[in-house]
Design an enzyme around this catalytic site. Sequence first.
Site, PDB file in Angstrom:
ATOM      1  N   ASN A 179      12.591  -4.517   1.233  1.00 63.35           N
ATOM      2  CA  ASN A 179      12.822  -3.650  -0.277  1.00 63.35           C
ATOM      3  C   ASN A 179      12.771  -2.010  -0.043  1.00 63.35           C
ATOM      4  OD1 ASN A 179      10.063  -3.861   0.697  1.00 63.35           O
ATOM      5  ND2 ASN A 179       9.305  -4.180  -1.315  1.00 63.35           N
ATOM      6  N   GLY A 203      13.783   1.612   1.574  1.00 63.22           N
ATOM      7  CA  GLY A 203      14.825   2.001   2.184  1.00 63.22           C
ATOM      8  C   GLY A 203      14.792   3.551   2.527  1.00 63.22           C
ATOM      9  N   HIS A 204      14.508   3.922   3.905  1.00 66.43           N
ATOM     10  CA  HIS A 204      14.272   5.132   4.426  1.00 66.43           C
ATOM     11  C   HIS A 204      15.855   5.663   4.921  1.00 66.43           C
ATOM     12  CE1 HIS A 204       9.618   4.336   4.506  1.00 66.43           C
ATOM     13  NE2 HIS A 204       9.932   4.352   3.619  1.00 66.43           N
ATOM     14  N   ASP A 209      10.458   6.563  -2.641  1.00 66.61           N
ATOM     15  CA  ASP A 209      11.446   7.353  -2.476  1.00 66.61           C
ATOM     16  C   ASP A 209      11.187   8.838  -2.756  1.00 66.61           C
ATOM     17  OD1 ASP A 209      13.335   5.095  -2.519  1.00 66.61           O
ATOM     18  OD2 ASP A 209      12.942   4.881  -4.860  1.00 66.61           O
ATOM     19  N   GLY A 260      15.658  20.190   2.493  1.00 70.35           N
ATOM     20  CA  GLY A 260      16.869  19.216   2.465  1.00 70.35           C
ATOM     21  C   GLY A 260      16.622  18.117   3.532  1.00 70.35           C
ATOM     22  N   THR A 307      13.747  -5.617  -6.075  1.00 73.69           N
ATOM     23  CA  THR A 307      14.912  -5.456  -5.027  1.00 73.69           C
ATOM     24  C   THR A 307      15.382  -6.726  -5.050  1.00 73.69           C
ATOM     25  OG1 THR A 307      13.508  -5.629  -3.242  1.00 73.69           O
ATOM     26  CG2 THR A 307      13.951  -3.485  -4.302  1.00 73.69           C
ATOM     27  N   ARG A 365      -1.848 -19.230   1.519  1.00 73.46           N
ATOM     28  CA  ARG A 365      -2.271 -19.795   2.945  1.00 73.46           C
ATOM     29  C   ARG A 365      -1.110 -20.954   3.102  1.00 73.46           C
ATOM     30  NH1 ARG A 365      -7.986 -19.802   0.839  1.00 73.46           N
ATOM     31  NH2 ARG A 365      -6.726 -20.501  -0.882  1.00 73.46           N
ATOM     32  N   LYS A 405       9.947   9.959   2.298  1.00 69.74           N
ATOM     33  CA  LYS A 405       9.196   9.859   3.459  1.00 69.74           C
ATOM     34  C   LYS A 405      10.053   9.497   4.675  1.00 69.74           C
ATOM     35  CE  LYS A 405       7.276   6.146   1.693  1.00 69.74           C
ATOM     36  NZ  LYS A 405       7.825   6.239   0.256  1.00 69.74           N
ATOM     37  N   GLN A 428       7.301   2.576   0.429  1.00 69.30           N
ATOM     38  CA  GLN A 428       7.023   2.457  -0.889  1.00 69.30           C
ATOM     39  C   GLN A 428       5.787   3.648  -1.261  1.00 69.30           C
ATOM     40  OE1 GLN A 428       6.719  -1.016   0.256  1.00 69.30           O
ATOM     41  NE2 GLN A 428       8.959  -0.951  -0.197  1.00 69.30           N
TER      42      GLN A 428
HETATM   43  P1  IMP Z   1       9.818  -5.828  -5.118  1.00 71.60           P
HETATM   44  O1  IMP Z   1       9.234  -5.024  -3.993  1.00 71.60           O
HETATM   45  O2  IMP Z   1      11.343  -6.055  -4.386  1.00 71.60           O
HETATM   46  O3  IMP Z   1       9.147  -7.101  -5.427  1.00 71.60           O
HETATM   47  O4  IMP Z   1      10.173  -4.816  -6.212  1.00 71.60           O
HETATM   48  C1  IMP Z   1       8.934  -4.725  -7.208  1.00 71.60           C
HETATM   49  C2  IMP Z   1       9.211  -3.176  -7.749  1.00 71.60           C
HETATM   50  O5  IMP Z   1       8.889  -2.320  -6.587  1.00 71.60           O
HETATM   51  C3  IMP Z   1      10.533  -2.846  -8.318  1.00 71.60           C
HETATM   52  O6  IMP Z   1      10.429  -1.888  -9.365  1.00 71.60           O
HETATM   53  C4  IMP Z   1      11.026  -2.125  -7.518  1.00 71.60           C
HETATM   54  O7  IMP Z   1      12.234  -1.488  -7.618  1.00 71.60           O
HETATM   55  C5  IMP Z   1      10.297  -1.181  -6.477  1.00 71.60           C
HETATM   56  N1  IMP Z   1      10.225  -1.092  -5.120  1.00 71.60           N
HETATM   57  C6  IMP Z   1       9.996  -1.821  -4.354  1.00 71.60           C
HETATM   58  N2  IMP Z   1      10.315  -1.339  -2.950  1.00 71.60           N
HETATM   59  C7  IMP Z   1      10.698  -0.003  -3.270  1.00 71.60           C
HETATM   60  C8  IMP Z   1      11.175   1.171  -2.465  1.00 71.60           C
HETATM   61  O8  IMP Z   1      11.036   1.333  -1.331  1.00 71.60           O
HETATM   62  N3  IMP Z   1      11.372   2.335  -3.122  1.00 71.60           N
HETATM   63  C9  IMP Z   1      11.261   2.417  -4.624  1.00 71.60           C
HETATM   64  N4  IMP Z   1      11.006   1.315  -5.406  1.00 71.60           N
HETATM   65  C10 IMP Z   1      10.646   0.104  -4.710  1.00 71.60           C
HETATM   66 MG    MG Z   2      13.723   4.520  -0.524  1.00 71.06          MG
END
Ligand code: IMP
Ligand code: MG
Length: 437
Positions: free
Chosen positions: A45, A47-48, A18, A421, A134, A148, A21, A233
């Site tokens: 997981n 979100g851009h 976050d 911004g 997530t 595997r 990016k 991430q």
């Molecule tokens: P997972 O990737 O869903 O297994 O989550 C594991 C950890 O990574 C948690 O703390 C999530 O909030 C964090 N996480 C995973 N993807 C993102 C992302 O894109 N942005 C911020 N935190 C993330």
């Molecule tokens: Mg994000």
Amino acid sequence: MLKEKPVVDLIVGLQWGDEGKGAVADRLGANPKYAIVIRPAGGNNAGHTVIIDGKRFALHHIPAGILHGKTAILGSGMCINPLALMEEMNDLEKAGIPTANLYLSDRASLLMPWHIEEDRLQEKARGEAKIGTTCKGIGPCYRDHSDRTGLRLNDFAQDHWPAILVRKLTEVTDRLKKLYPTPAFSQDDFCANFPFDSLEIARKKLSGKIIDLPEFIRKRRHEGDGILIEGAQGAMLDIRHGTYPYVTSSHPTAIGCLDGMGIGPGDVTDVIGVLKAYVTRVGEGPFPTRMDPGTETLVRNLGQEQGTTTGRDRNCGWLDFVQLRYAAKLNSVTGLIVTKFDFFHELPTLKVCHSYRRNGEEITHLPADMEDCEANFTDVEIWREPVKGSAKIRDLPDACRNYLWNIHHAVEVPLVGLSLGPERNEAIEVPKFPTNW
Ligand code: IMP
Ligand code: MG
């Protein structure tokens, strides 16, 4: 004669994700030197968020460069949820963005509904020790791959896929039934509700997009095509180098980007490290620079710090130089882009963390276990003039330029860009070694 190598630039996050990016990838993605954009690892997981003329695009699997009509690829290090991907593609199509140029690596891991179910069951079983995932099935999907026993997109493209699916569904639900006896998990209900039909629709739509990625890349690079890799991430969520076990299950660092594309380090041109001017984190785990509750609420509101994927409130902290230095080295970052300091003039105070305290000792490196680390802060002079609309680094208030200079100085990597911004034009390019700040 040997030809000059086409460009391969990487965008990586230096914090807990976050960092902004998405917007950075969208701006850089406009450059004609990139013909291809790749998401290397992770899954939905991520979100851009990209905002174009006030219109908001929330991308989860797909790299932002698709918005410029580039060839967009979901790389080999990803775990791909075909049902969620279909929704994402439909949303883009509805917004007038074609997805004909989207391709999927045959080496990528296939994320199935049972992974999501297991993610949920695991988190529930962890109780107080939960990771705060997530709940998109990411951990179980990567675990199966490492074990595997996972499926890949290559399996999804096979004619005998229905047989593969039925065999796997039985195998997996037999296992879950033993691990999580009813009422936690019901094999009958899970199988009765299994989305066979939607998966088959997705398979028909996606099969033609599944490519042999290494061969595809070899050919396109031979034709001189430049590549932008859009990491997801951030370094602190890296399964190896992050705040383990409160991490994701992939490698968001530069190495993971290479792995997800299938090239070696010698082909990389630049590694752009993106950092937010403060730090946020969703999910559980240590967070030494976390702000006091009042300031955190203010920053969360001003910075609109709610997750793109889960809608959870993000926790907010001050900028952490210990973490940044560590992340910059892990990624061999060649240039920094700083985002989201455009509301700082509204804050009562401004601080940065220059070191940690652990068991009464000052440390300036990031240890394997951060549970006992507390931040040592320095107060920083704040500015009162808004910076939005500034076109050059010289236009920024002196205190703001000092703040940025301190980042560059602490991390020992040149600043190459600033984001003021979310809109495309709200950015400042910085010459790599500006002579006058
Ligand atoms: P997972 O990737 O869903 O297994 O989550 C594991 C950890 O990574 C948690 O703390 C999530 O909030 C964090 N996480 C995973 N993807 C993102 C992302 O894109 N942005 C911020 N935190 C993330
Ligand atoms: Mg994000």
